[in-house]
Scaffold this motif. Structure first.
Motif, PDB file in Angstrom:
ATOM      1  N   VAL A 365       0.878  -1.163  -0.083  1.00 59.61           N
ATOM      2  CA  VAL A 365       0.052   0.037  -0.014  1.00 59.61           C
ATOM      3  C   VAL A 365       0.619   1.040   0.002  1.00 59.61           C
ATOM      4  N   ILE A 366       0.627   2.018  -0.942  1.00 56.90           N
ATOM      5  CA  ILE A 366       1.372   3.469  -1.087  1.00 56.90           C
ATOM      6  C   ILE A 366       1.321   4.129   0.328  1.00 56.90           C
ATOM      7  N   ASN A 367       2.351   4.878   0.790  1.00 58.44           N
ATOM      8  CA  ASN A 367       2.389   5.632   1.912  1.00 58.44           C
ATOM      9  C   ASN A 367       2.362   7.182   1.401  1.00 58.44           C
ATOM     10  N   PRO A 368       1.203   7.688   1.477  1.00 56.56           N
ATOM     11  CA  PRO A 368       0.987   9.089   1.094  1.00 56.56           C
ATOM     12  C   PRO A 368       1.903   9.901   2.099  1.00 56.56           C
ATOM     13  N   PRO A 369       2.273  11.063   1.319  1.00 57.31           N
ATOM     14  CA  PRO A 369       2.054  11.828   0.136  1.00 57.31           C
ATOM     15  C   PRO A 369       2.945  11.116  -1.311  1.00 57.31           C
ATOM     16  N   GLN A 370       3.705  10.063  -0.745  1.00 57.24           N
ATOM     17  CA  GLN A 370       4.549   9.326  -1.832  1.00 57.24           C
ATOM     18  C   GLN A 370       3.389   8.740  -2.956  1.00 57.24           C
ATOM     19  N   ALA A 371       4.224   8.676  -3.810  1.00 58.02           N
ATOM     20  CA  ALA A 371       3.121   8.132  -5.203  1.00 58.02           C
ATOM     21  C   ALA A 371       3.602   6.746  -5.792  1.00 58.02           C
ATOM     22  N   MET A 372       4.752   6.005  -5.063  1.00 58.73           N
ATOM     23  CA  MET A 372       4.881   4.873  -5.345  1.00 58.73           C
ATOM     24  C   MET A 372       5.534   3.808  -4.171  1.00 58.73           C
ATOM     25  N   ILE A 373       5.585   2.649  -4.277  1.00 58.71           N
ATOM     26  CA  ILE A 373       6.377   1.804  -3.407  1.00 58.71           C
ATOM     27  C   ILE A 373       6.521   0.400  -4.122  1.00 58.71           C
ATOM     28  N   MET A 374       7.691  -0.037  -3.852  1.00 60.65           N
ATOM     29  CA  MET A 374       8.185  -1.177  -4.579  1.00 60.65           C
ATOM     30  C   MET A 374       8.218  -2.352  -3.464  1.00 60.65           C
ATOM     31  N   ALA A 375       7.371  -3.402  -3.924  1.00 58.47           N
ATOM     32  CA  ALA A 375       7.310  -4.540  -2.839  1.00 58.47           C
ATOM     33  C   ALA A 375       8.029  -5.764  -3.595  1.00 58.47           C
ATOM     34  N   ILE A 376       9.051  -6.122  -2.497  1.00 66.07           N
ATOM     35  CA  ILE A 376      10.167  -7.095  -3.119  1.00 66.07           C
ATOM     36  C   ILE A 376       9.734  -8.427  -2.444  1.00 66.07           C
ATOM     37  N   GLY A 377       9.715  -9.396  -3.310  1.00 66.10           N
ATOM     38  CA  GLY A 377       9.405 -10.941  -2.808  1.00 66.10           C
ATOM     39  C   GLY A 377      10.747 -11.691  -2.526  1.00 66.10           C
ATOM     40  N   ALA A 378      10.642 -12.965  -2.516  1.00 63.64           N
ATOM     41  CA  ALA A 378      12.000 -13.624  -2.202  1.00 63.64           C
ATOM     42  C   ALA A 378      12.720 -14.220  -3.539  1.00 63.64           C
ATOM     43  N   GLY A 379      14.006 -14.294  -3.353  1.00 63.59           N
ATOM     44  CA  GLY A 379      14.702 -14.840  -4.171  1.00 63.59           C
ATOM     45  C   GLY A 379      14.767 -16.144  -4.303  1.00 63.59           C
ATOM     46  N   GLN A 380      14.126 -16.912  -5.268  1.00 64.35           N
ATOM     47  CA  GLN A 380      14.140 -18.294  -5.172  1.00 64.35           C
ATOM     48  C   GLN A 380      14.656 -19.155  -6.520  1.00 64.35           C
ATOM     49  N   LYS A 381      15.168 -20.240  -6.272  1.00 63.10           N
ATOM     50  CA  LYS A 381      15.621 -21.057  -7.559  1.00 63.10           C
ATOM     51  C   LYS A 381      14.501 -21.496  -8.357  1.00 63.10           C
ATOM     52  N   ARG A 382      14.480 -21.108  -9.607  1.00 62.82           N
ATOM     53  CA  ARG A 382      13.413 -21.413 -10.419  1.00 62.82           C
ATOM     54  C   ARG A 382      13.828 -21.846 -11.859  1.00 62.82           C
ATOM     55  N   PRO A 383      13.282 -22.638 -12.394  1.00 61.54           N
ATOM     56  CA  PRO A 383      13.381 -23.048 -14.080  1.00 61.54           C
ATOM     57  C   PRO A 383      13.283 -21.519 -14.778  1.00 61.54           C
ATOM     58  N   HIS A 384      14.392 -21.170 -15.619  1.00 63.96           N
ATOM     59  CA  HIS A 384      14.161 -19.927 -16.329  1.00 63.96           C
ATOM     60  C   HIS A 384      14.977 -20.154 -17.727  1.00 63.96           C
ATOM     61  N   VAL A 385      14.381 -19.247 -18.689  1.00 65.78           N
ATOM     62  CA  VAL A 385      15.117 -19.424 -20.096  1.00 65.78           C
ATOM     63  C   VAL A 385      16.042 -18.490 -19.956  1.00 65.78           C
ATOM     64  N   ILE A 386      17.397 -18.864 -20.379  1.00 60.74           N
ATOM     65  CA  ILE A 386      18.649 -18.173 -20.725  1.00 60.74           C
ATOM     66  C   ILE A 386      19.036 -18.643 -21.899  1.00 60.74           C
TER      67      ILE A 386
END
Length: 431
Positions: A365-386
């Motif tokens: 949820v944005i913390n006013p009067p700011q206009a954005m917030i970045m929500a960071i999730g967990a770094g996980q080992k996943r299948p990924h196309v490289i």
């Protein structure tokens, strides 16, 4: 002359607070700079220092008192040479006069004539008996029917004399308190079986008073969701290069007692991203849009009883070691309730990291009067196309919440793109 010690305003928005704890007692001598009390504001618990010298003559507001208005006299200090025992408390405010004079006493009017009501049907009589004179929880009523316990003979131990499950159990064992004949109600009809769903209102529980911080969090988050049109943008970021750079830097920095966290690098990445996409480094107030010339990142820190957001100011221009050192100090003092007002008020954008709890992704949820917030999730080992092949990589899901009044979706997407590029090629944020 006695000095009135008033409830201080410890932040620009503070109108009242909780006098959490007195650090002095009546008869103590105090000097300028001595700690007098701990005041709980809408943000944190802060220490209140003495300005004047003297003796604490009287404490007028007890510790633990809520909703003490700013300016209220909370104690009286006797100056040098004054007898503390002779100091009188500030006069109480004059009671507000009644708006209207008391009505002249009159002889009571005779009660109006009431026509006789028709007799109740059996179900209605049972309802009258249950709700009017005999208070029984639904579960207690059901158990009484199963165990053939006469409810009318019991004295309830629940709130307001309500008969609860414990009373039925005690009655079955012969230990329940029994009503006297004079106290036993005489219903017009025997209670009819009820079809109410089983719902025991006697669940064991505990209650506690909301702190000033929790009240403020509730109020601000409610206002934010009601007044800010949130737009959410989510993407996945490959973290392997960032983790490798962190390990390489820590191999050198640990000799200086510094250990970078992943969050330190993400704070830097968000600040640099905001400087590259200034349309997201904004704040909307009424009919004005402010665009900030530096990125001050508010970092969500969980503390006892709530959340606070200490600020890394001008984070884009600071080294990772400086961010790490400053963030550790701010977090430690935030948890101890020792932050100064300017260290948690302001900020141009926020970052909230719940990856340490294993949370994959979430919407902040944005913390006013700011206009954005970045929500960071967990770094996980996943299948990924490289490089067109399926491999295993460390992937982190990130969601940006944007105030759609101030930030267009395309601009928010551009910020997310730059943030991803900096995290996946972290040397770019150091250039």
């Amino acid at each position: 002359m006695p000095i009135n010690l008033q409830m201080p305003a410890l932040s620009p928005t503070m109108e009242e607070g909780t006098l959490a704890k007195w650090l002095v007692k009546e008869g103590d001598s105090v000097s300028s700079g001595d700690l007098l009390a701990e005041i709980e504001t809408d943000k944190a618990t802060m220490e209140f220092e003495a300005i004047d010298e003297g003796v604490i003559a009287k404490i007028l507001i007890a510790e633990g008192t809520d909703n003490v208005k700013v300016g209220t006299v909370i104690a009286i200090i006797a100056e040098e040479g004054e007898d503390a025992g002779d100091v009188k408390a500030a006069p109480a405010p004059k009671a507000k006069e009644a708006v209207e004079p008391a009505a002249k006493a009159e002889e009571p009017a005779p009660p109006p004539k009431v026509e006789s009501a028709p007799p109740l049907s059996a179900p209605m009589a049972a309802l009258e008996f249950s709700e009017g004179r005999l208070k029984v929880s639904p579960l207690a009523r059901r158990l009484a029917e199963q165990k053939s316990v006469d409810l009318a003979s019991l004295s309830g131990s629940g709130p307001g004399g309500r008969i609860i499950k414990a009373d039925i159990d005690a009655a079955e064992g012969g230990t329940a308190p029994v009503k006297s004949e004079a106290d036993t109600p005489a219903p017009s009809a025997a209670p009819a079986p009820t079809s109410a769903p089983v719902n025991d209102f006697d669940i064991p529980h505990s209650t506690e008073k909301l702190s000033g911080m929790r009240k403020t969090i509730a109020r601000r988050l409610t206002e934010a969701k009601q007044t800010i049109p949130h737009i959410y943008l989510t993407l996945d970021i490959q973290l392997d290069k960032l983790l490798k750079l962190r390990n390489e830097l820590n191999a050198t920095l640990e000799r200086r007692g510094i250990k970078l966290s992943v969050n330190d690098l993400l704070i830097k990445a968000l600040a640099v991203s905001l400087m590259q996409v200034p349309k997201c480094n904004v704040s909307i107030e009424d009919d004005q849009l402010k665009t900030f010339e530096r990125a001050d990142i508010s970092v969500a820190v969980s503390i006892e009883g709530g959340l606070i957001t200490p600020i890394i100011k001008n984070a884009a221009s600071k080294s990772l070691s400086a961010i790490s050192t400053e963030m550790k100090d701010l977090a430690d003092r935030a948890k101890a309730g020792k932050l100064k007002m300017h260290e948690y008020q302001g900020g141009t954008a926020s970052i909230s990291n719940m990856g340490m709890f294993g949370i994959k992704n979430f919407d902040a949820v944005i913390n006013p009067p700011q206009a954005m917030i970045m929500a960071i999730g967990a770094g996980q080992k996943r299948p990924h196309v490289i490089d067109d092949s399926l491999q295993i990589a460390t992937i982190m899901s990130v969601t940006g919440s944007f105030d759609h009044r101030a930030i267009d979706g395309a601009d928010g997407a551009q910020l997310m793109k730059v943030f991803k590029e900096l995290c996946e090629n972290p040397l770019g944020m150091l250039a």
